[in-house]
Design a protein around this motif. Structure first.
Motif, mmCIF file in Angstrom:
data_model
loop_
_atom_site.group_PDB
_atom_site.id
_atom_site.type_symbol
_atom_site.label_atom_id
_atom_site.label_comp_id
_atom_site.label_asym_id
_atom_site.label_seq_id
_atom_site.Cartn_x
_atom_site.Cartn_y
_atom_site.Cartn_z
ATOM 1 N N HIS A 172 0.825 -1.208 0.000
ATOM 2 C CA HIS A 172 0.000 0.000 0.000
ATOM 3 C C HIS A 172 0.860 1.260 0.000
ATOM 4 O O HIS A 172 2.085 1.206 0.109
ATOM 5 C CB HIS A 172 -0.915 0.026 1.236
ATOM 6 N N GLU A 173 0.183 2.408 -0.078
ATOM 7 C CA GLU A 173 0.788 3.728 0.082
ATOM 8 C C GLU A 173 -0.104 4.593 0.973
ATOM 9 O O GLU A 173 -1.327 4.389 1.016
ATOM 10 C CB GLU A 173 0.932 4.451 -1.270
ATOM 11 N N THR A 174 0.493 5.543 1.645
ATOM 12 C CA THR A 174 -0.241 6.649 2.267
ATOM 13 C C THR A 174 0.132 7.897 1.487
ATOM 14 O O THR A 174 1.317 8.211 1.349
ATOM 15 C CB THR A 174 0.133 6.814 3.748
ATOM 16 N N THR A 175 -0.858 8.610 0.956
ATOM 17 C CA THR A 175 -0.578 9.735 0.064
ATOM 18 C C THR A 175 -1.219 11.018 0.580
ATOM 19 O O THR A 175 -2.160 10.984 1.384
ATOM 20 C CB THR A 175 -1.125 9.457 -1.348
ATOM 21 N N ASP A 176 -0.732 12.139 0.083
ATOM 22 C CA ASP A 176 -1.335 13.416 0.454
ATOM 23 C C ASP A 176 -2.785 13.510 -0.005
ATOM 24 O O ASP A 176 -3.589 14.252 0.587
ATOM 25 C CB ASP A 176 -0.523 14.580 -0.137
ATOM 26 N N SER A 177 -3.133 12.758 -1.045
ATOM 27 C CA SER A 177 -4.527 12.770 -1.515
ATOM 28 C C SER A 177 -5.476 12.105 -0.515
ATOM 29 O O SER A 177 -6.688 12.268 -0.611
ATOM 30 C CB SER A 177 -4.646 12.095 -2.891
ATOM 31 N N ASP A 178 -4.935 11.395 0.471
ATOM 32 C CA ASP A 178 -5.798 10.893 1.538
ATOM 33 C C ASP A 178 -6.498 12.066 2.232
ATOM 34 O O ASP A 178 -7.666 11.966 2.604
ATOM 35 C CB ASP A 178 -4.984 10.099 2.557
ATOM 36 N N ASN A 179 -5.769 13.165 2.395
ATOM 37 C CA ASN A 179 -6.359 14.352 3.026
ATOM 38 C C ASN A 179 -7.144 15.221 2.055
ATOM 39 O O ASN A 179 -8.174 15.788 2.416
ATOM 40 C CB ASN A 179 -5.272 15.204 3.687
ATOM 41 N N SER A 180 -6.679 15.331 0.821
ATOM 42 C CA SER A 180 -7.341 16.228 -0.126
ATOM 43 C C SER A 180 -8.617 15.624 -0.701
ATOM 44 O O SER A 180 -9.513 16.361 -1.130
ATOM 45 C CB SER A 180 -6.386 16.594 -1.267
ATOM 46 N N TYR A 268 2.664 -14.936 9.208
ATOM 47 C CA TYR A 268 3.467 -13.741 8.931
ATOM 48 C C TYR A 268 2.703 -12.833 7.982
ATOM 49 O O TYR A 268 2.520 -13.154 6.803
ATOM 50 C CB TYR A 268 4.807 -14.123 8.295
ATOM 51 N N VAL A 269 2.231 -11.714 8.485
ATOM 52 C CA VAL A 269 1.486 -10.773 7.649
ATOM 53 C C VAL A 269 1.946 -9.346 7.931
ATOM 54 O O VAL A 269 2.347 -9.012 9.048
ATOM 55 C CB VAL A 269 -0.037 -10.866 7.867
ATOM 56 N N THR A 270 1.874 -8.514 6.908
ATOM 57 C CA THR A 270 2.153 -7.092 7.086
ATOM 58 C C THR A 270 1.536 -6.327 5.931
ATOM 59 O O THR A 270 1.346 -6.866 4.838
ATOM 60 C CB THR A 270 3.663 -6.814 7.183
ATOM 61 N N THR A 271 1.206 -5.075 6.215
ATOM 62 C CA THR A 271 0.761 -4.137 5.178
ATOM 63 C C THR A 271 1.775 -3.012 5.099
ATOM 64 O O THR A 271 2.107 -2.391 6.109
ATOM 65 C CB THR A 271 -0.624 -3.565 5.512
ATOM 66 N N THR A 272 2.268 -2.765 3.908
ATOM 67 C CA THR A 272 3.234 -1.684 3.720
ATOM 68 C C THR A 272 2.513 -0.359 3.510
ATOM 69 O O THR A 272 1.382 -0.320 3.025
ATOM 70 C CB THR A 272 4.131 -1.942 2.507
ATOM 71 N N GLU A 273 3.189 0.715 3.875
ATOM 72 C CA GLU A 273 2.703 2.066 3.584
ATOM 73 C C GLU A 273 3.884 2.911 3.113
ATOM 74 O O GLU A 273 4.684 3.393 3.912
ATOM 75 C CB GLU A 273 2.036 2.701 4.810
ATOM 76 N N VAL A 274 3.999 3.034 1.813
ATOM 77 C CA VAL A 274 5.024 3.869 1.187
ATOM 78 C C VAL A 274 4.490 5.297 1.095
ATOM 79 O O VAL A 274 3.287 5.507 0.941
ATOM 80 C CB VAL A 274 5.372 3.314 -0.211
ATOM 81 N N TYR A 275 5.380 6.286 1.197
ATOM 82 C CA TYR A 275 4.957 7.689 1.100
ATOM 83 C C TYR A 275 5.516 8.304 -0.188
ATOM 84 O O TYR A 275 6.630 8.842 -0.214
ATOM 85 C CB TYR A 275 5.426 8.474 2.314
ATOM 86 N N PRO A 276 4.768 8.244 -1.292
ATOM 87 C CA PRO A 276 5.288 8.718 -2.581
ATOM 88 C C PRO A 276 5.345 10.236 -2.708
ATOM 89 O O PRO A 276 5.990 10.743 -3.629
ATOM 90 C CB PRO A 276 4.289 8.129 -3.584
ATOM 91 N N ASP A 277 4.677 10.956 -1.810
ATOM 92 C CA ASP A 277 4.616 12.414 -1.926
ATOM 93 C C ASP A 277 5.729 13.129 -1.171
ATOM 94 O O ASP A 277 5.742 14.364 -1.106
ATOM 95 C CB ASP A 277 3.253 12.916 -1.444
#
Length: 307
Positions: A172-180, A268-277
């Protein structure tokens, strides 16, 4: 934008079908699943096995769904699932899964059966969206009788294999568009008020509260830190409003929330959060961070199961 100024719906009231239809009319195609994803999948013919595991059928479009598998599946080997594009707008999740499939999957095929589902939500990929055309978040819909075609399709496929998974890595990613866009839209859809506007500056992981495997998460963070920066916690020692368990890691109740990483019994589980912004991030860096997660996870499991 805030939830009170979101252009659809009535503040304080959940969306009705007319609101959802109005939202759907505002969505448009911005990129091509066929050209940017399916062509890369097809490029791997002859190296990995390609299977169509389902098809999405919406008024907005029809989309075939594909997985890539390492050859010579063997019931005596542990099986690993890698998923990307559960939220279609999170680009490096899709292309990180594909890059791993292209460059690294065969390096691990002696130890593991590997399944890569690179783009769970192709309409979301094309429209750069978190939701599907029904205004449903697939990553809150991984449960029996799911209302999301995307979630139901991959769950049915994995169930059909009749094999236990040792690991599931969801990209996954966390992006600035989450807020916008996406947090205000969610609040508008639910008739609530959004209070969390935190966007961590950097990479982090979401582990499962019921099987957090902290050492597994720690090894992944250490590997990713060589590629991109890890998000520091805020003044409350939190990331996205959730207490930090260790540097760069928070825990979520995955199954209770209907998250993709919670639908199997993999230990074994994980969710990634990349920050592309991030000002320092590039598309390539984000893709390589996702690949680093997968390879470090597989290396850790290989070592741990030998001990």
């Amino acid at each position: 934008m805030t939830n009170s100024t979101y252009p659809i719906g009535t503040p304080g009231k959940k969306w009705n079908n007319n609101d959802k239809a109005q939202w759907l009319k505002r969505q448009n195609i911005k990129r091509s699943y066929q050209n940017e994803v399916v062509t890369l999948i097809n490029d791997l013919k002859g190296t990995l096995n390609i299977e169509q595991y389902g098809e999405l059928n919406y008024t907005a479009g029809t989309y075939p769904l594909y997985i890539l598998k390492t050859p010579n599946f063997n019931a005596n080997k542990p099986t690993v699932l890698i998923t990307g594009g559960v939220h279609g707008y999170e680009t490096s999740g899709v292309h990180g899964a594909l890059r791993f499939a292209k460059t690294s999957a065969m390096q691990y095929c002696e130890q593991f059966n590997i399944i890569v589902a690179p783009c769970i939500s192709p309409w979301g990929y094309e429209t750069i969206n978190r939701w599907n055309p029904d205004a449903i978040d697939p990553n809150r819909s991984f449960y029996e009788g799911s209302p999301a075609q995307e979630s139901a399709a991959i769950m049915a496929f994995i169930k059909s294999l009749g094999t236990d998974l040792i690991a599931h890595i969801d990209l996954h990613e966390t992006t600035d568009s989450d807020n916008s866009e996406f947090r205000p839209a969610l609040a508008a859809r639910e008739g609530t008020t959004n209070t969390n506007w935190n966007i961590p500056d950097g990479f982090y992981l979401v582990a499962d509260t019921k099987k957090p495997e902290p050492e597994f998460q720690k090894v992944i963070i250490e590997s990713v830190a060589k590629v991109t920066h890890i998000a520091p916690s805020d003044e409350n020692n939190q990331l996205i409003g959730v207490p930090q368990e260790q540097f760069g890691v928070i825990n979520y109740a995955a199954r209770d929330l209907g998250l993709c990483m919670g639908f199997t019994d993999a230990p074994y589980v994980t969710t990634t959060e990349v920050y592309p912004d991030s000002p320092t991030a590039t598309d390539e860096e984000c893709i390589l961070a996702q690949v680093a997660v997968i390879t470090s996870a597989l290396n850790y499991i290989t070592t741990s199961t030998k001990d």
